[in-house]
Write an enzyme that holds these catalytic residues in place. Structure first.
Site, PDB file in Angstrom:
ATOM      1  CE  LYS A 114      -3.743  -0.643   2.571  1.00 35.82           C
ATOM      2  NZ  LYS A 114      -4.373  -0.773   3.906  1.00 35.82           N
ATOM      3  NE  ARG A 168      -5.311   3.388   3.909  1.00 33.66           N
ATOM      4  CZ  ARG A 168      -4.982   3.594   2.581  1.00 33.66           C
ATOM      5  NH1 ARG A 168      -4.571   4.819   2.169  1.00 33.66           N
ATOM      6  NH2 ARG A 168      -5.683   2.884   1.728  1.00 33.66           N
ATOM      7  N   GLY A 195      -7.810  -9.394   5.609  1.00 34.00           N
ATOM      8  CA  GLY A 195      -8.353 -10.017   6.833  1.00 34.00           C
ATOM      9  C   GLY A 195      -7.015  -9.599   8.019  1.00 34.00           C
ATOM     10  NE  ARG A 220      -5.748  -4.483  -3.522  1.00 33.07           N
ATOM     11  CZ  ARG A 220      -6.165  -4.485  -2.192  1.00 33.07           C
ATOM     12  NH1 ARG A 220      -5.432  -4.905  -1.265  1.00 33.07           N
ATOM     13  NH2 ARG A 220      -7.498  -4.563  -2.256  1.00 33.07           N
ATOM     14  CG  HIS A 227      -4.727 -45.011  -2.766  1.00 29.35           C
ATOM     15  ND1 HIS A 227      -6.135 -45.041  -3.072  1.00 29.35           N
ATOM     16  CD2 HIS A 227      -4.511 -45.906  -3.778  1.00 29.35           C
ATOM     17  CE1 HIS A 227      -6.341 -46.016  -4.013  1.00 29.35           C
ATOM     18  NE2 HIS A 227      -5.162 -46.324  -4.590  1.00 29.35           N
ATOM     19  NE  ARG A 268       0.958 -44.715 -10.822  1.00 31.87           N
ATOM     20  CZ  ARG A 268       0.519 -43.510 -10.909  1.00 31.87           C
ATOM     21  NH1 ARG A 268      -0.288 -43.011 -11.931  1.00 31.87           N
ATOM     22  NH2 ARG A 268       1.401 -42.350 -10.386  1.00 31.87           N
ATOM     23  CD  GLU A 273      10.688 -46.381  -8.606  1.00 35.41           C
ATOM     24  OE1 GLU A 273       9.823 -45.887  -8.060  1.00 35.41           O
ATOM     25  OE2 GLU A 273      10.704 -47.561  -9.247  1.00 35.41           O
ATOM     26  CB  SER A 294      11.088 -42.301 -15.696  1.00 36.53           C
ATOM     27  OG  SER A 294      10.017 -41.655 -15.391  1.00 36.53           O
ATOM     28  CB  THR A 327      10.278 -37.465  -7.449  1.00 38.60           C
ATOM     29  OG1 THR A 327       8.972 -37.137  -8.121  1.00 38.60           O
ATOM     30  CG2 THR A 327      11.314 -36.997  -8.271  1.00 38.60           C
ATOM     31  CE1 TYR A 348       8.903 -38.119 -19.133  1.00 36.37           C
ATOM     32  CE2 TYR A 348      10.746 -38.321 -20.524  1.00 36.37           C
ATOM     33  CZ  TYR A 348       9.885 -38.819 -19.816  1.00 36.37           C
ATOM     34  OH  TYR A 348       9.965 -40.274 -19.408  1.00 36.37           O
TER      35      TYR A 348
HETATM   36  P1  ADP Z   1      -7.499  -2.239   3.545  1.00 35.06           P
HETATM   37  O1  ADP Z   1      -6.057  -2.803   3.505  1.00 35.06           O
HETATM   38  O2  ADP Z   1      -8.394  -3.339   4.404  1.00 35.06           O
HETATM   39  O3  ADP Z   1      -8.262  -2.108   1.964  1.00 35.06           O
HETATM   40  P2  ADP Z   1      -7.268   0.428   3.768  1.00 35.06           P
HETATM   41  O4  ADP Z   1      -6.162   0.959   4.621  1.00 35.06           O
HETATM   42  O5  ADP Z   1      -7.255   0.578   2.317  1.00 35.06           O
HETATM   43  O6  ADP Z   1      -7.632  -0.980   4.189  1.00 35.06           O
HETATM   44  O7  ADP Z   1      -8.417   1.315   4.357  1.00 35.06           O
HETATM   45  C1  ADP Z   1      -9.799   0.883   3.935  1.00 35.06           C
HETATM   46  C2  ADP Z   1     -10.692   2.152   3.601  1.00 35.06           C
HETATM   47  O8  ADP Z   1     -10.543   3.143   4.399  1.00 35.06           O
HETATM   48  C3  ADP Z   1     -10.295   2.767   2.171  1.00 35.06           C
HETATM   49  O9  ADP Z   1     -10.686   2.181   1.186  1.00 35.06           O
HETATM   50  C4  ADP Z   1     -10.478   3.968   2.338  1.00 35.06           C
HETATM   51  O10 ADP Z   1     -11.874   4.176   1.864  1.00 35.06           O
HETATM   52  C5  ADP Z   1     -10.543   4.469   3.606  1.00 35.06           C
HETATM   53  N1  ADP Z   1      -9.445   5.185   4.054  1.00 35.06           N
HETATM   54  C6  ADP Z   1      -8.313   4.728   4.364  1.00 35.06           C
HETATM   55  N2  ADP Z   1      -7.303   5.952   4.712  1.00 35.06           N
HETATM   56  C7  ADP Z   1      -8.213   7.134   4.299  1.00 35.06           C
HETATM   57  C8  ADP Z   1      -7.757   8.485   4.403  1.00 35.06           C
HETATM   58  N3  ADP Z   1      -6.844   8.935   4.138  1.00 35.06           N
HETATM   59  N4  ADP Z   1      -8.917   9.319   3.854  1.00 35.06           N
HETATM   60  C9  ADP Z   1     -10.181   8.665   3.739  1.00 35.06           C
HETATM   61  N5  ADP Z   1     -10.469   7.493   3.591  1.00 35.06           N
HETATM   62  C10 ADP Z   1      -9.516   6.549   4.035  1.00 35.06           C
HETATM   63 MG    MG Z   2       7.646 -46.284  -7.540  1.00 37.16          MG
HETATM   64 MG    MG Z   3      -7.608  -0.924   0.954  1.00 39.94          MG
END
Ligand code: ADP
Ligand code: MG
Ligand code: MG
Length: 905
Positions: A34, A104, A113, A362, A478, A586, A776, A795, A798, A882
């Site tokens: 990020k 962030r 997550g 990204r 298996h 086989r 083998e 052959s 492995t 191969y």
């Molecule tokens: P994630 O990695 O879960 O995407 P982010 O750091 O991107 O988390 O934050 C999630 C959301 O929070 C962003 O998509 C954006 O909408 C909001 N956010 C993060 N930073 C800012 C900021 N500086 N101003 C406004 N909104 C923000």
């Molecule tokens: Mg064998």
């Molecule tokens: Mg984000």
């Protein structure tokens, strides 16, 4: 003196509008994904709210020191914070015109997550007044404050988000309104007070003594305390269990750390000319060239993902009053980003009162179908070349395209999880034995075979079933190996499943679910999920895109790709998938079903006449098998492996027989029958070995029972002669398994050559059938120069080579201790899935020595590793000719081989 470590990096503009960004997109290891791309966007002139990034290394230093700040870092952060305030002309916590920031997380790899974001940091009981003054919008200000307390409590302090959601809902109920947006400024102010109370009640003063004021925990008012706690929480999130698990699953190192981005807030919730959204520069589901995404008017970032309100499609944005210009600018930026990054990008943005801000970009995640489509389109558009297009598609993703899947819109609960052993999804009635699976299939009913573990006896049932589910065994058990070979979905090692095969039912630990025979179940072998009931399945649409990319891949790859197949249908499938031959046929799979009786007669009988008759029958049957295979693979090599497994695999289980005898005796059964069974059991017992995998098998069988290889070679030669007479071009090769000394190979090669010559004379055709061996066993690898003098090809098996190099029994250790080894990093990965460097050294040695003994030697690999992309990279380096893998892995292997070759360039 050593240079001081740089730990914090600015991005965005200064007060004069100059770009003061210190990073760029190549610095992901330092700034996280990020942070690196925020810097890159700022560098190319896009509107990025300014801020600074604390490096990933700082996170690791902090974590490794036991959550202690490295010396000087807090001072540096302080400097960068002051600098940011100067650049913006506002101060955090200011009672007149406060600066608010977001905190962030952002690791070098995208880790969904791991840790949420904290928005609106810097609000307190004073700065709220400044915010009200500046915006003349008390409702907005109080809404921002309550969001901040809520997020801070949840994300930083770990309080349950429901505590706050419940309070909001209670407030809405009292006011008689439906939506959050119907709450007034006063309502929100009241909520802020309530939220602070929730904070006081639920945060432990012992854990956070710094937050205790006058004997009770208070929501921190000092913005610097807020900031420090938020950064510490992001650092700490690197080691939260979810993140650790995610890294393990995705083979991401634990030593990378996460960066922390502190960034000026912009507001998408300042009224109807403000908005926030997420977008892709192309359609990530099917790859179509169109802008794709959603936005919400008058909302803050988290609202879009949370699905609180209905979003609108991004294409509408430029038609919305007050948002037209931002909408158009966004579309220009989409194009600009693609031209800059040469890839499909994923974007987060916010519009504050008509002005667009870029908050993240990204490389966008995409389905396999989209990955293919986008790579091909971008090549046509001149954004990337063919080589890059081939690199762009992840080999493992291709599996998605070759098997049915759960419908994305299907609604289901996961009953249990296991290992994703063989991709694709299946739905059917639960059956608990191979015979029941066959019976169900014959009656036209779809079934899923549920077993503790499968063994060769289950093959018929495995073929009959839609999918296979086991409670035991790993990814190369298996069940897993056979299922992958057949392209059947398989989930194995579902430990929660307690199967009672006698009663034909299974229970699931931790639930009161009992799966009875006939109950519908669904499984997804791509993700390792088991579901009670029938989930809708969809077959992915196969477009010409796959063929295009694979054709391009073929231009670049050096490794050949063959398939492991032992029947004409699989052989045809392999050919269709682009295999250039069969690397492993086989023959033991040809001895099952009805033929098992014949081989049993051979094994258990002393009478030569009876035995010869049995061998004659096997010869007839095998000749037919080979005829079909070679015909299907006309013009392409087919390596036939002579009989390999220990003979007792073809016999009844002595335990079952024992039980039967006991039952007969107890019920006064026929005396002669009992005597016969006893004799049988004794004979079978005679074949029992302590370590069958190290016992009478492979070439040793052919040496002890020469009649078997003679029969098999004769069948191969006869089928070949027949096809030649029909004008076809069969290309069989004979492979002797489990050789450890050159003498073994020499002896069996002589047998083979003798029989081939005999058949050629009898049939009156010229037969030129190569003879080679499997490598083998470690001894074979280290004496490959000698062995190669007797071999036309090698052959590398492995699977066995891994077993014998480690001294691991594959069928046992995967369940017994390999998981713990992985957990404790005693092994970096399962060596039965991806080739281990030690085993690879033996392969390399075998290839090198082999060529010393026979310069024309052809070398391939036919173990499970032949279809594994990481292993394919290793084999490409070693210079094998191969790899051979199951039919469904052939497209994957073609692509991986091309990527391996491109990596070497
Ligand atoms: P994630 O990695 O879960 O995407 P982010 O750091 O991107 O988390 O934050 C999630 C959301 O929070 C962003 O998509 C954006 O909408 C909001 N956010 C993060 N930073 C800012 C900021 N500086 N101003 C406004 N909104 C923000
Ligand atoms: Mg064998
Ligand atoms: Mg984000």
């Amino acid at each position: 003196m050593t240079e001081p470590v740089k730990r914090v990096y600015a991005f965005g503009k200064d007060a004069q509008g100059n770009n003061v960004t210190e990073g760029n997109t190549t610095m992901k290891a330092t700034l996280g994904g990020k942070g690196a791309n925020l810097a890159e966007m700022a560098n190319i002139g896009l509107p990025v709210p300014p801020g600074f990034t604390i490096s990933c290394q700082t996170c690791m230093e902090y974590a490794n020191a036991g959550n202690v700040w490295p010396e000087g870092v807090l001072d540096t952060i302080h400097e960068y914070r002051l600098d940011l305030e100067n650049r913006i002309g506002k101060k955090i916590g200011d009672a007149e015109d406060p600066l608010l920031v977001s905190v962030r997380s952002g690791a070098p790899m995208s880790m969904p997550g791991m840790m949420d974001t904290v928005l609106n940091l810097g609000l307190n009981d004073e700065s709220i007044n400044g915010l009200i003054k500046q915006t003349e919008n008390p409702r907005f200000a109080w809404d921002s404050y309550r969001r901040f307390i809520q997020m801070f409590s949840n994300v930083v302090m770990g309080l349950d988000g429901d505590l706050f959601e419940n309070a909001i809902n209670a407030m809405k109920a009292v006011r008689g309104v439906k939506s959050d947006t119907d709450l007034t400024a006063e309502d929100l102010q009241e909520l802020v007070a309530e939220f602070k109370g929730i904070f006081t009640e639920n945060v432990s003063g012992e854990e956070y003594p710094a937050l205790v004021v006058d004997g009770s925990v208070q929501f921190p008012q000092d913005p610097m305390v807020q900031l420090k706690l938020a950064i510490e929480a992001v650092f700490g999130s690197w080691n939260n269990p979810r993140a650790v698990l995610y890294r393990k699953k995705n083979k991401i190192s634990d030593d990378l750390g996460t960066a922390v981005n502190v960034q000026c807030m912009v507001f998408g919730n300042k009224g109807n000319t403000s908005a926030t959204g997420v977008a892709f520069t192309r359609n990530p589901a099917n790859g179509a060239k169109e802008f794709y995404g959603d936005y919400l008017v008058n909302a803050q970032g988290e609202d879009v993902v949370a699905g609180i309100r209905n979003t609108s499609p991004i294409a509408d944005l430029k038609h919305v009053e007050g948002l037209e210009e931002a909408g158009r600018e966004l579309e220009e930026i989409f194009v600009l980003l693609e031209n800059h990054f040469h890839d499909m990008m994923d974007i987060e943005f916010t519009i504050e009162q008509g002005k667009l801000f870029m908050l993240q970009t990204r490389v966008g995640k995409r389905t396999a179908a989209a990955a293919l489509h986008i790579a091909i389109d971008m090549e046509k558009e001149g954004l990337i070349d063919k080589k890059e297009a081939v690199r762009r598609v992840a080999p493992d993703q291709l599996d998605q395209l070759l098997h049915p899947q759960f419908d994305k819109n299907a609604d289901y609960d996961v009953l249990a999880r296991g290992l994703n052993a063989s991709p694709g999804a299946a739905v059917g009635e639960a059956v608990f034995s191979s015979a029941d699976a066959v019976a169900a299939a014959e009656a036209g009913r779809k079934c899923v075979l549920v077993r503790w573990e499968t063994n060769p006896d289950d093959l018929a049932g495995m073929i009959a079933a839609e999918g296979i589910l086991t409670s035991h065994g790993g990814k190369t058990s298996h069940a897993a190996v056979i299922a992958r070979g057949m392209g059947a979905p398989c989930v194995c090692g579902v430990e929660a499943l307690k199967i009672d095969a006698e009663k034909k039912q299974a229970t699931v630990a931790g639930t009161d679910v009992v799966i009875k025979e006939g109950d519908m179940i669904s499984l997804d072998g791509t993700s390792g999920i088991v579901v009670l009931g029938a989930v809708d399945l969809v077959m992915p649409e196969l477009t010409g895109d796959l063929d295009t990319i694979l054709e391009w891949a073929d231009e670049f790859r050096k490794l050949g790709v063959r398939a492991n197949a032992d029947n004409p249908e699989d052989a045809k499938l392999s050919r269709d998938f682009g295999a250039s031959g069969i690397g492993l046929c086989r023959t033991e799979h040809m001895f099952l079903g009805e033929r098992k009786q014949i081989i049993q007669t051979f094994i258990l009988n002393d009478d030569d006449a009876v035995r010869e008759k049995a061998v004659g029958e096997l010869f007839e049957a095998q000749t037919g098998d080979f005829y079909g295979m070679f015909k299907e693979m006309d013009g392409l090599p087919v390596i036939v492996r002579l009989l390999d497994p220990p003979l007792h695999e073809f016999l009844e289980s002595p335990r079952a027989l024992d039980v039967e005898i006991a039952r007969l005796e107890a019920t006064g059964g026929d005396k002669t029958l009992i005597a016969e069974k006893r004799m049988l059991m004794e004979r079978i017992d005679g074949f029992a070995e302590q370590n069958p995998m190290l016992g009478l098998r492979g070439c040793r069988l052919g040496i002890v029972y020469p009649i078997l290889p003679e029969m098999q070679v004769r069948a191969i030669a006869t089928a070949t002669a027949k096809l030649k007479k029909e004008g076809l071009d069969p290309k069989p090769e004979i492979m002797i398994p489990l050789v450890s000394t050159v003498a073994e190979l020499e002896k069996l090669r002589a047998v083979a050559e003798k029989i081939i010559a005999e058949v050629a004379a009898e049939e009156g055709v010229e037969l030129d059938i190569e003879v080679g061996t499997m490598i083998e066993l470690p001894r074979a690898a280290v004496t490959a120069d000698e062995i190669a003098t007797q071999a036309d090809f090698f052959s590398f098996g492995t699977n066995d080579l891994t077993q014998t190099t480690f001294g691991f029994s594959r069928d046992d250790v995967e369940a017994e201790f390999v998981p713990q080894y992985l957990q404790e990093h005693l092994l970096p990965y399962n060596p039965f899935a991806t080739i281990d460097p030690g085993v690879a050294k033996l392969v390399e040695m075998g290839v090198k020595l082999g060529h010393e003994g026979n310069p024309d030697l052809v070398c391939g690999v036919c173990g499970e590793h032949g279809g594994d992309p990481d292993s394919i990279h290793t084999f490409n380096k070693i210079g094998l000719d191969y790899v051979s893998c199951s039919p469904y892995r052939v497209p994957v292997a073609r692509l991986a081989a091309a990527q391996a070759a491109l990596e070497e360039e």
